[in-house]
Design a protein around this motif. Structure first.
Motif, PDB file in Angstrom:
ATOM      1  N   ARG A 108       0.864  -1.186   0.000  1.00  0.00           N
ATOM      2  CA  ARG A 108       0.000   0.000   0.000  1.00  0.00           C
ATOM      3  C   ARG A 108       0.898   1.234   0.000  1.00  0.00           C
ATOM      4  O   ARG A 108       1.726   1.399   0.892  1.00  0.00           O
ATOM      5  N   PRO A 109       0.753   2.077  -1.003  1.00  0.00           N
ATOM      6  CA  PRO A 109       1.623   3.259  -1.081  1.00  0.00           C
ATOM      7  C   PRO A 109       1.568   4.094   0.195  1.00  0.00           C
ATOM      8  O   PRO A 109       0.496   4.344   0.745  1.00  0.00           O
ATOM      9  N   GLY A 110       2.758   4.462   0.665  1.00  0.00           N
ATOM     10  CA  GLY A 110       2.865   5.283   1.866  1.00  0.00           C
ATOM     11  C   GLY A 110       2.890   4.503   3.164  1.00  0.00           C
ATOM     12  O   GLY A 110       3.126   5.073   4.228  1.00  0.00           O
ATOM     13  N   SER A 111       2.654   3.189   3.125  1.00  0.00           N
ATOM     14  CA  SER A 111       2.618   2.409   4.367  1.00  0.00           C
ATOM     15  C   SER A 111       3.990   1.862   4.752  1.00  0.00           C
ATOM     16  O   SER A 111       4.192   1.446   5.886  1.00  0.00           O
ATOM     17  N   ASN A 149      -2.557   4.853 -12.620  1.00  0.00           N
ATOM     18  CA  ASN A 149      -2.846   5.234 -13.998  1.00  0.00           C
ATOM     19  C   ASN A 149      -3.263   6.695 -14.077  1.00  0.00           C
ATOM     20  O   ASN A 149      -2.849   7.430 -14.984  1.00  0.00           O
ATOM     21  N   GLY A 150      -4.078   7.137 -13.122  1.00  0.00           N
ATOM     22  CA  GLY A 150      -4.498   8.537 -13.095  1.00  0.00           C
ATOM     23  C   GLY A 150      -3.316   9.474 -12.941  1.00  0.00           C
ATOM     24  O   GLY A 150      -3.227  10.504 -13.617  1.00  0.00           O
ATOM     25  N   GLU A 151      -2.391   9.120 -12.060  1.00  0.00           N
ATOM     26  CA  GLU A 151      -1.194   9.947 -11.867  1.00  0.00           C
ATOM     27  C   GLU A 151      -0.280   9.891 -13.089  1.00  0.00           C
ATOM     28  O   GLU A 151       0.277  10.901 -13.505  1.00  0.00           O
ATOM     29  N   CYS A 152      -0.160   8.708 -13.666  1.00  0.00           N
ATOM     30  CA  CYS A 152       0.725   8.530 -14.824  1.00  0.00           C
ATOM     31  C   CYS A 152       0.203   9.297 -16.043  1.00  0.00           C
ATOM     32  O   CYS A 152       0.947  10.006 -16.701  1.00  0.00           O
ATOM     33  N   ARG A 153      -1.074   9.182 -16.307  1.00  0.00           N
ATOM     34  CA  ARG A 153      -1.648   9.785 -17.514  1.00  0.00           C
ATOM     35  C   ARG A 153      -2.116  11.217 -17.306  1.00  0.00           C
ATOM     36  O   ARG A 153      -2.170  11.989 -18.251  1.00  0.00           O
ATOM     37  N   GLY A 154      -2.467  11.565 -16.066  1.00  0.00           N
ATOM     38  CA  GLY A 154      -3.075  12.868 -15.846  1.00  0.00           C
ATOM     39  C   GLY A 154      -2.151  13.916 -15.261  1.00  0.00           C
ATOM     40  O   GLY A 154      -2.590  15.009 -14.926  1.00  0.00           O
ATOM     41  N   SER A 155      -0.885  13.589 -15.133  1.00  0.00           N
ATOM     42  CA  SER A 155       0.045  14.522 -14.510  1.00  0.00           C
ATOM     43  C   SER A 155       0.275  15.755 -15.376  1.00  0.00           C
ATOM     44  O   SER A 155       0.360  15.667 -16.601  1.00  0.00           O
ATOM     45  N   THR A 156       0.393  16.897 -14.719  1.00  0.00           N
ATOM     46  CA  THR A 156       0.750  18.133 -15.431  1.00  0.00           C
ATOM     47  C   THR A 156       2.256  18.233 -15.604  1.00  0.00           C
ATOM     48  O   THR A 156       2.742  19.137 -16.278  1.00  0.00           O
ATOM     49  N   GLN A 157       2.986  17.301 -14.961  1.00  0.00           N
ATOM     50  CA  GLN A 157       4.447  17.249 -15.081  1.00  0.00           C
ATOM     51  C   GLN A 157       4.849  15.841 -15.521  1.00  0.00           C
ATOM     52  O   GLN A 157       5.327  15.035 -14.716  1.00  0.00           O
ATOM     53  N   PRO A 158       4.674  15.530 -16.808  1.00  0.00           N
ATOM     54  CA  PRO A 158       4.893  14.157 -17.272  1.00  0.00           C
ATOM     55  C   PRO A 158       6.323  13.642 -17.106  1.00  0.00           C
ATOM     56  O   PRO A 158       6.532  12.443 -17.088  1.00  0.00           O
ATOM     57  N   ASP A 159       7.300  14.531 -16.964  1.00  0.00           N
ATOM     58  CA  ASP A 159       8.683  14.091 -16.815  1.00  0.00           C
ATOM     59  C   ASP A 159       9.159  14.057 -15.364  1.00  0.00           C
ATOM     60  O   ASP A 159      10.335  13.803 -15.102  1.00  0.00           O
ATOM     61  N   SER A 160       8.251  14.277 -14.404  1.00  0.00           N
ATOM     62  CA  SER A 160       8.653  14.322 -12.995  1.00  0.00           C
ATOM     63  C   SER A 160       8.925  12.908 -12.468  1.00  0.00           C
ATOM     64  O   SER A 160       8.427  11.908 -12.996  1.00  0.00           O
ATOM     65  N   ALA A 161       9.701  12.835 -11.402  1.00  0.00           N
ATOM     66  CA  ALA A 161      10.002  11.554 -10.757  1.00  0.00           C
ATOM     67  C   ALA A 161       8.729  10.907 -10.222  1.00  0.00           C
ATOM     68  O   ALA A 161       8.559   9.685 -10.298  1.00  0.00           O
ATOM     69  N   LYS A 162       7.811  11.716  -9.697  1.00  0.00           N
ATOM     70  CA  LYS A 162       6.547  11.193  -9.160  1.00  0.00           C
ATOM     71  C   LYS A 162       5.731  10.530 -10.269  1.00  0.00           C
ATOM     72  O   LYS A 162       5.172   9.445 -10.082  1.00  0.00           O
ATOM     73  N   THR A 163       5.677  11.168 -11.433  1.00  0.00           N
ATOM     74  CA  THR A 163       4.934  10.601 -12.560  1.00  0.00           C
ATOM     75  C   THR A 163       5.592   9.311 -13.031  1.00  0.00           C
ATOM     76  O   THR A 163       4.910   8.319 -13.290  1.00  0.00           O
ATOM     77  N   LYS A 164       6.908   9.310 -13.123  1.00  0.00           N
ATOM     78  CA  LYS A 164       7.622   8.101 -13.545  1.00  0.00           C
ATOM     79  C   LYS A 164       7.364   6.958 -12.572  1.00  0.00           C
ATOM     80  O   LYS A 164       7.114   5.824 -12.998  1.00  0.00           O
ATOM     81  N   ARG A 165       7.392   7.227 -11.255  1.00  0.00           N
ATOM     82  CA  ARG A 165       7.102   6.188 -10.258  1.00  0.00           C
ATOM     83  C   ARG A 165       5.690   5.644 -10.443  1.00  0.00           C
ATOM     84  O   ARG A 165       5.465   4.440 -10.342  1.00  0.00           O
ATOM     85  N   ALA A 166       4.731   6.533 -10.706  1.00  0.00           N
ATOM     86  CA  ALA A 166       3.346   6.088 -10.902  1.00  0.00           C
ATOM     87  C   ALA A 166       3.242   5.193 -12.134  1.00  0.00           C
ATOM     88  O   ALA A 166       2.569   4.156 -12.093  1.00  0.00           O
ATOM     89  N   VAL A 216      12.058  -3.439   8.345  1.00  0.00           N
ATOM     90  CA  VAL A 216      11.187  -3.104   7.220  1.00  0.00           C
ATOM     91  C   VAL A 216       9.761  -3.454   7.626  1.00  0.00           C
ATOM     92  O   VAL A 216       9.513  -4.548   8.141  1.00  0.00           O
ATOM     93  N   SER A 217       8.818  -2.527   7.414  1.00  0.00           N
ATOM     94  CA  SER A 217       7.425  -2.821   7.739  1.00  0.00           C
ATOM     95  C   SER A 217       6.512  -2.082   6.774  1.00  0.00           C
ATOM     96  O   SER A 217       6.928  -1.175   6.064  1.00  0.00           O
ATOM     97  N   GLY A 218       5.268  -2.508   6.765  1.00  0.00           N
ATOM     98  CA  GLY A 218       4.276  -1.874   5.910  1.00  0.00           C
ATOM     99  C   GLY A 218       3.013  -2.697   5.847  1.00  0.00           C
ATOM    100  O   GLY A 218       2.793  -3.592   6.675  1.00  0.00           O
ATOM    101  N   GLU A 219       2.207  -2.374   4.863  1.00  0.00           N
ATOM    102  CA  GLU A 219       0.962  -3.106   4.628  1.00  0.00           C
ATOM    103  C   GLU A 219       0.903  -3.507   3.161  1.00  0.00           C
ATOM    104  O   GLU A 219       1.355  -2.760   2.288  1.00  0.00           O
ATOM    105  N   VAL A 220       0.359  -4.694   2.918  1.00  0.00           N
ATOM    106  CA  VAL A 220       0.163  -5.164   1.556  1.00  0.00           C
ATOM    107  C   VAL A 220      -1.308  -5.456   1.324  1.00  0.00           C
ATOM    108  O   VAL A 220      -2.029  -5.861   2.236  1.00  0.00           O
ATOM    109  N   GLU A 221      -1.718  -5.214   0.108  1.00  0.00           N
ATOM    110  CA  GLU A 221      -3.034  -5.665  -0.344  1.00  0.00           C
ATOM    111  C   GLU A 221      -2.769  -6.888  -1.202  1.00  0.00           C
ATOM    112  O   GLU A 221      -1.803  -6.911  -1.964  1.00  0.00           O
TER     113      GLU A 221
END
Length: 152
Positions: A19-22, A95-112, A33-38
């Motif tokens: 789960r992103p952010g967990s 997919n929303g972040e990948c396709r809908g980003s206003t910064q298509p070359d950003s690291a966040k978009t690439k991660r998505a 290392v810890s977190g949550e998985v779906e």
């Protein structure tokens, strides 16, 4: 190991996604290392599915390259759910972040975009496909793969 083998035999087709952010990682002599998985699991021979959320933690020793301790706990199960809804929801978010980003070359978009691709592969491994042949993008939906599915 016997417990792990029994689980793998019982649920031969499995997909897990953190789960992103967990997730957290802290390192000193060892790394915690810890977190949550779906997850979504499929047992075709038994015609059974299982899905939900679990927490996990492990201790990894970088000197020995070994996991020294591990634990997990089911947080929730999706009673009666036959589809990988949690993983599909993650895919749609990425997919929303990948396709809908206003910064298509950003690291966040690439991660998505990368996470979306990883989720594609995980869903494919448990028999789920996005769209059918000759469909337009707006028509495509996630479904149990069949002979007319994209990529089949």
């Amino acid at each position: 190991m016997a417990e792990k083998n029994t689980f793998a035999d019982r649920w031969p087709n499995r997909a897990y996604s953190v789960r992103p952010g967990s997730e957290t990682v802290t390192c000193a002599i060892t790394c915690e290392v810890s977190g949550e998985v779906e997850w979504f699991a499929l047992a075709p021979a038994r015609k059974r599915t299982s899905s939900g959320i679990a927490s996990f933690s492990m201790t990894w020793n970088p000197m020995t390259q070994r996991i020294e301790a591990e634990s997990s706990k089911v947080i929730t199960t999706d009673k009666g759910e036959k589809t990988p809804v949690r993983l599909i929801r993650q895919w749609h978010d990425e997919n929303g972040e990948c396709r809908g980003s206003t910064q298509p070359d950003s690291a966040k978009t690439k991660r998505a975009c990368d996470r979306r691709s990883e989720l594609d592969a995980k869903l494919d491994r448990v028999g789920w496909c996005y769209g059918h042949k000759n469909e337009y993008g707006y028509q495509m939906q996630w479904h149990a793969c069949d002979a007319n599915s994209n990529g089949r």
